[in-house]
Motif scaffolding. Structure first.
Motif, PDB file in Angstrom:
ATOM      1  N   LEU A  77      14.426 -15.400  40.799  1.00 43.73           N
ATOM      2  CA  LEU A  77      13.239 -15.055  40.021  1.00 43.73           C
ATOM      3  C   LEU A  77      12.873 -16.181  39.051  1.00 43.73           C
ATOM      4  O   LEU A  77      11.709 -16.585  38.962  1.00 43.73           O
ATOM      5  CB  LEU A  77      13.483 -13.757  39.236  1.00 43.73           C
ATOM      6  CG  LEU A  77      12.349 -13.325  38.312  1.00 43.73           C
ATOM      7  CD1 LEU A  77      11.109 -12.948  39.112  1.00 43.73           C
ATOM      8  CD2 LEU A  77      12.788 -12.158  37.427  1.00 43.73           C
ATOM      9  N   ALA A  78      13.875 -16.710  38.361  1.00 40.14           N
ATOM     10  CA  ALA A  78      13.618 -17.800  37.410  1.00 40.14           C
ATOM     11  C   ALA A  78      13.057 -19.024  38.122  1.00 40.14           C
ATOM     12  O   ALA A  78      12.130 -19.678  37.626  1.00 40.14           O
ATOM     13  CB  ALA A  78      14.902 -18.146  36.669  1.00 40.14           C
ATOM     14  N   SER A  79      13.609 -19.331  39.295  1.00 43.20           N
ATOM     15  CA  SER A  79      13.158 -20.490  40.045  1.00 43.20           C
ATOM     16  C   SER A  79      11.700 -20.328  40.491  1.00 43.20           C
ATOM     17  O   SER A  79      10.901 -21.276  40.418  1.00 43.20           O
ATOM     18  CB  SER A  79      14.062 -20.711  41.259  1.00 43.20           C
ATOM     19  OG  SER A  79      13.652 -21.832  42.002  1.00 43.20           O
ATOM     20  N   ARG A  80      11.362 -19.130  40.939  1.00 42.40           N
ATOM     21  CA  ARG A  80       9.976 -18.887  41.381  1.00 42.40           C
ATOM     22  C   ARG A  80       9.008 -18.956  40.196  1.00 42.40           C
ATOM     23  O   ARG A  80       7.878 -19.435  40.337  1.00 42.40           O
ATOM     24  CB  ARG A  80       9.876 -17.515  42.054  1.00 42.40           C
ATOM     25  CG  ARG A  80      10.729 -17.367  43.314  1.00 42.40           C
ATOM     26  CD  ARG A  80      10.111 -17.984  44.543  1.00 42.40           C
ATOM     27  NE  ARG A  80      10.981 -17.838  45.716  1.00 42.40           N
ATOM     28  CZ  ARG A  80      10.920 -16.821  46.574  1.00 42.40           C
ATOM     29  NH1 ARG A  80      10.038 -15.855  46.399  1.00 42.40           N
ATOM     30  NH2 ARG A  80      11.746 -16.778  47.616  1.00 42.40           N
ATOM     31  N   LEU A  81       9.438 -18.455  39.031  1.00 39.52           N
ATOM     32  CA  LEU A  81       8.606 -18.571  37.837  1.00 39.52           C
ATOM     33  C   LEU A  81       8.360 -20.040  37.494  1.00 39.52           C
ATOM     34  O   LEU A  81       7.242 -20.442  37.148  1.00 39.52           O
ATOM     35  CB  LEU A  81       9.272 -17.864  36.650  1.00 39.52           C
ATOM     36  CG  LEU A  81       9.221 -16.334  36.643  1.00 39.52           C
ATOM     37  CD1 LEU A  81      10.210 -15.780  35.611  1.00 39.52           C
ATOM     38  CD2 LEU A  81       7.809 -15.837  36.328  1.00 39.52           C
ATOM     39  N   ALA A  82       9.409 -20.833  37.593  1.00 36.44           N
ATOM     40  CA  ALA A  82       9.285 -22.266  37.308  1.00 36.44           C
ATOM     41  C   ALA A  82       8.378 -22.943  38.330  1.00 36.44           C
ATOM     42  O   ALA A  82       7.582 -23.835  37.977  1.00 36.44           O
ATOM     43  CB  ALA A  82      10.661 -22.919  37.301  1.00 36.44           C
ATOM     44  N   ASP A  83       8.487 -22.536  39.600  1.00 34.12           N
ATOM     45  CA  ASP A  83       7.638 -23.109  40.642  1.00 34.12           C
ATOM     46  C   ASP A  83       6.162 -22.859  40.362  1.00 34.12           C
ATOM     47  O   ASP A  83       5.296 -23.652  40.760  1.00 34.12           O
ATOM     48  CB  ASP A  83       7.990 -22.518  42.011  1.00 34.12           C
ATOM     49  CG  ASP A  83       9.330 -23.011  42.528  1.00 34.12           C
ATOM     50  OD1 ASP A  83       9.843 -24.011  41.983  1.00 34.12           O
ATOM     51  OD2 ASP A  83       9.878 -22.377  43.464  1.00 34.12           O
ATOM     52  N   LYS A  84       5.876 -21.757  39.674  1.00 37.41           N
ATOM     53  CA  LYS A  84       4.486 -21.433  39.335  1.00 37.41           C
ATOM     54  C   LYS A  84       4.040 -22.099  38.027  1.00 37.41           C
ATOM     55  O   LYS A  84       2.954 -21.828  37.520  1.00 37.41           O
ATOM     56  CB  LYS A  84       4.315 -19.917  39.233  1.00 37.41           C
ATOM     57  CG  LYS A  84       4.353 -19.186  40.567  1.00 37.41           C
ATOM     58  CD  LYS A  84       3.135 -19.514  41.415  1.00 37.41           C
ATOM     59  CE  LYS A  84       3.099 -18.709  42.699  1.00 37.41           C
ATOM     60  NZ  LYS A  84       2.686 -17.309  42.465  1.00 37.41           N
ATOM     61  N   GLY A  85       4.919 -22.935  37.449  1.00 43.17           N
ATOM     62  CA  GLY A  85       4.527 -23.711  36.283  1.00 43.17           C
ATOM     63  C   GLY A  85       5.033 -23.211  34.944  1.00 43.17           C
ATOM     64  O   GLY A  85       4.764 -23.824  33.907  1.00 43.17           O
ATOM     65  N   LEU A  86       5.771 -22.098  34.926  1.00 42.55           N
ATOM     66  CA  LEU A  86       6.264 -21.585  33.649  1.00 42.55           C
ATOM     67  C   LEU A  86       7.445 -22.427  33.174  1.00 42.55           C
ATOM     68  O   LEU A  86       8.414 -22.627  33.910  1.00 42.55           O
ATOM     69  CB  LEU A  86       6.681 -20.117  33.788  1.00 42.55           C
ATOM     70  CG  LEU A  86       7.067 -19.436  32.472  1.00 42.55           C
ATOM     71  CD1 LEU A  86       5.878 -19.366  31.528  1.00 42.55           C
ATOM     72  CD2 LEU A  86       7.637 -18.047  32.720  1.00 42.55           C
ATOM     73  N   LYS A  87       7.385 -22.908  31.963  1.00 50.07           N
ATOM     74  CA  LYS A  87       8.442 -23.762  31.434  1.00 50.07           C
ATOM     75  C   LYS A  87       9.354 -23.046  30.434  1.00 50.07           C
ATOM     76  O   LYS A  87      10.493 -23.451  30.238  1.00 50.07           O
ATOM     77  CB  LYS A  87       7.818 -24.994  30.761  1.00 50.07           C
ATOM     78  CG  LYS A  87       7.065 -25.897  31.734  1.00 50.07           C
ATOM     79  CD  LYS A  87       6.456 -27.092  31.027  1.00 50.07           C
ATOM     80  CE  LYS A  87       5.716 -27.983  32.029  1.00 50.07           C
ATOM     81  NZ  LYS A  87       5.092 -29.164  31.359  1.00 50.07           N
ATOM     82  N   ASN A  88       8.835 -22.005  29.810  1.00 51.48           N
ATOM     83  CA  ASN A  88       9.593 -21.308  28.772  1.00 51.48           C
ATOM     84  C   ASN A  88      10.381 -20.159  29.398  1.00 51.48           C
ATOM     85  O   ASN A  88       9.950 -18.999  29.382  1.00 51.48           O
ATOM     86  CB  ASN A  88       8.649 -20.801  27.679  1.00 51.48           C
ATOM     87  CG  ASN A  88       9.375 -20.385  26.423  1.00 51.48           C
ATOM     88  OD1 ASN A  88      10.577 -20.156  26.447  1.00 51.48           O
ATOM     89  ND2 ASN A  88       8.643 -20.273  25.331  1.00 51.48           N
ATOM     90  N   VAL A 120       9.630 -16.109  29.121  1.00 52.14           N
ATOM     91  CA  VAL A 120      10.440 -15.064  29.759  1.00 52.14           C
ATOM     92  C   VAL A 120      11.893 -15.239  29.380  1.00 52.14           C
ATOM     93  O   VAL A 120      12.451 -16.335  29.498  1.00 52.14           O
ATOM     94  CB  VAL A 120      10.291 -15.102  31.294  1.00 52.14           C
ATOM     95  CG1 VAL A 120      11.184 -14.049  31.947  1.00 52.14           C
ATOM     96  CG2 VAL A 120       8.840 -14.877  31.693  1.00 52.14           C
ATOM     97  N   MET A 121      12.483 -14.149  28.925  1.00 54.00           N
ATOM     98  CA  MET A 121      13.923 -14.103  28.718  1.00 54.00           C
ATOM     99  C   MET A 121      14.510 -13.183  29.781  1.00 54.00           C
ATOM    100  O   MET A 121      14.113 -12.012  29.893  1.00 54.00           O
ATOM    101  CB  MET A 121      14.258 -13.583  27.322  1.00 54.00           C
ATOM    102  CG  MET A 121      15.747 -13.680  26.950  1.00 54.00           C
ATOM    103  SD  MET A 121      16.726 -12.249  27.487  1.00 54.00           S
ATOM    104  CE  MET A 121      16.141 -10.978  26.391  1.00 54.00           C
ATOM    105  N   ILE A 122      15.409 -13.712  30.592  1.00 51.65           N
ATOM    106  CA  ILE A 122      16.059 -12.926  31.645  1.00 51.65           C
ATOM    107  C   ILE A 122      17.497 -12.660  31.220  1.00 51.65           C
ATOM    108  O   ILE A 122      18.291 -13.592  31.039  1.00 51.65           O
ATOM    109  CB  ILE A 122      16.044 -13.665  32.999  1.00 51.65           C
ATOM    110  CG1 ILE A 122      14.607 -13.986  33.419  1.00 51.65           C
ATOM    111  CG2 ILE A 122      16.740 -12.824  34.074  1.00 51.65           C
ATOM    112  CD1 ILE A 122      14.521 -14.885  34.659  1.00 51.65           C
ATOM    113  N   ALA A 123      17.818 -11.387  31.027  1.00 50.26           N
ATOM    114  CA  ALA A 123      19.191 -10.991  30.715  1.00 50.26           C
ATOM    115  C   ALA A 123      19.741 -10.271  31.937  1.00 50.26           C
ATOM    116  O   ALA A 123      19.129  -9.319  32.432  1.00 50.26           O
ATOM    117  CB  ALA A 123      19.220 -10.080  29.499  1.00 50.26           C
ATOM    118  N   TYR A 124      20.884 -10.740  32.424  1.00 49.01           N
ATOM    119  CA  TYR A 124      21.430 -10.142  33.647  1.00 49.01           C
ATOM    120  C   TYR A 124      22.916  -9.838  33.490  1.00 49.01           C
ATOM    121  O   TYR A 124      23.639 -10.454  32.704  1.00 49.01           O
ATOM    122  CB  TYR A 124      21.209 -11.061  34.857  1.00 49.01           C
ATOM    123  CG  TYR A 124      21.987 -12.363  34.798  1.00 49.01           C
ATOM    124  CD1 TYR A 124      23.289 -12.435  35.300  1.00 49.01           C
ATOM    125  CD2 TYR A 124      21.430 -13.507  34.242  1.00 49.01           C
ATOM    126  CE1 TYR A 124      24.008 -13.626  35.250  1.00 49.01           C
ATOM    127  CE2 TYR A 124      22.136 -14.693  34.173  1.00 49.01           C
ATOM    128  CZ  TYR A 124      23.431 -14.739  34.684  1.00 49.01           C
ATOM    129  OH  TYR A 124      24.142 -15.916  34.614  1.00 49.01           O
TER     130      TYR A 124
END
Length: 399
Positions: A272-283, A254-258
């Motif tokens: 959003l990034a933190s929750r994605l990481a909590d679910k195991g996403l590293k990239n 995931v690339m997040i541009a804000y």
């Protein structure tokens, strides 16, 4: 003093490096500088392949004079007529009046446009050949990679592809000319990707056409006009070009541009990034479009499979820096991505709809619904909305 590099027994790099340049093409930041590559072959006939930008012109002529020694210059092959490669062509012709320019018909026209000179050029077409003694060159047209006159030159003797702007990269050469002499994947790949996506990215179909031509010849070395020379692991870099030119994501991530005015949209992106990481996403990669050059975001959008754009509403529209990024992505023909939106508006949030309209006009883009709407600042009641977006992103990934 001359600064040349031996590539083979009779082939020499005679280019130069510019580490003072702030903006390549007066638009793209190049913090690692840029190299301008030119090559000389000492066969029965001497051959110069392309020239350089005027910024390194003095060094180029010192190098050329050293390599030629007492010999004259017989041929100069022009693969690409853009001034960062051909600024010195007129001076080459003046210094070596017997030189024969070798180019295609479109290049000959552009020479006249830039230099207002007539040249008795040897005009070559697809699959034409030129024998210089031991070596025989075959010419392959590569229009719109990335100018209409571009061609590449293949040395059938040593199996070397002089690839013009293809397989190039930003970054000055720091002594080591060959890609296998540096940690390319760690230290050069980002610059190579940013170079490709911003310079050639729009022309994926044309790059595919060139890759098909190149696949029909045996290539043992690639000599591009920018960046390191390739002599090993060529297939790895060609595979990158295969993905980039077909717009297939390089990574599942995931690339997040804000964009954020007072920090509230940024906070939502961080959550959003933190929750994605909590679910195991590293990239996960994040970029503030107000401090990150659009070329970086374009490059990362080519790399990542999933994109999130978060923007406040500004003057009834998209925040200007975010709008610039989205226009750039459209201009570079980005496609085949999964996209989500976050919008912010204190009294009228409209940026999400407008971002969606821009992305939906691009090819094969999957938009995750619904967008998250922030009214001034994210509130605790929106936790489930964030989690729903996280789940939608992860469910759509090929992990």
């Amino acid at each position: 003093m001359y600064c040349t590099k031996n590539i083979t027994d009779d082939l020499y790099w005679i280019g130069g490096n510019d580490r003072r340049l702030a903006l390549f093409e007066n638009i793209f930041p190049v913090p690692n500088g840029v190299s301008y590559n030119a090559y000389v072959l000492l066969d029965e006939k001497t051959v110069l392949l392309d020239t350089v930008d005027k910024a390194v012109g003095e060094q180029f002529f010192e190098n050329l004079t050293h390599v030629l020694g007492e010999r004259d210059l017989d041929y100069v092959i022009i693969n690409h007529m853009e001034p960062d490669h051909c600024a010195m062509l007129k001076e080459v012709i003046f210094r070596y009046p017997k030189v024969q320019v070798v180019c295609n018909a479109k290049t000959a026209d552009i020479i006249k446009q830039f230099f207002k000179i007539e040249t008795d050029a040897l005009i070559v077409k697809e699959n034409d050949t030129l024998c210089t003694g031991k070596h025989t060159f075959t010419f392959l047209m590569a229009p719109m990679v990335h100018w209409p006159e571009v061609m590449v030159t293949y040395d059938t003797t040593d199996k070397v592809l002089y690839s013009a702007d293809a397989f190039g990269t930003f970054g000055a050469i720091n002594g080591n000319l060959f890609a296998d002499e540096v940690d390319f994947e760690t230290k050069w790949l980002d610059d190579a990707r940013r170079y490709y996506t911003n310079i050639v990215g729009k022309y994926g179909a044309q790059v595919q056409a060139l890759l098909k031509k190149a696949s029909k010849v045996d290539i043992e070395m690639i000599c591009p006009l920018h960046g390191p020379v390739w002599r090993t692991n060529i297939g790895w870099f060609v595979e990158k070009y295969q993905k980039w030119s077909t717009y297939e994501p390089e990574d599942q991530g995931v690339m997040i541009a804000y964009a954020s005015i007072y920090g509230n949209t940024e906070n939502a992106a961080n959550v959003l990034a933190s929750r994605l990481a909590d679910k195991g996403l590293k990239n996960i990669a994040m970029y503030d479009v107000s401090v990150t050059h659009p070329s970086v975001v374009v490059s990362e959008a080519f790399r990542a499979s999933h994109l999130v754009f978060a923007s406040p509403t500004y003057n009834g529209g998209i925040f200007p820096n975010m709008e610039t990024v989205l226009l750039d992505l459209k201009a570079h023909n980005l496609q085949k991505r999964t996209v989500a939106f976050m919008q912010n508006g204190t009294w009228a949030a409209t940026s999400g709809r407008q971002m969606n309209e821009m992305i939906s006009g691009m090819k094969e883009m999957t938009v995750l619904e619904p967008a998250i709407t922030i009214k001034s600042a994210l509130n605790d009641n929106q936790s489930e909305e964030i989690d729903a977006m996280v789940d939608a992103i992860l469910d759509s990934m090929e992990l």
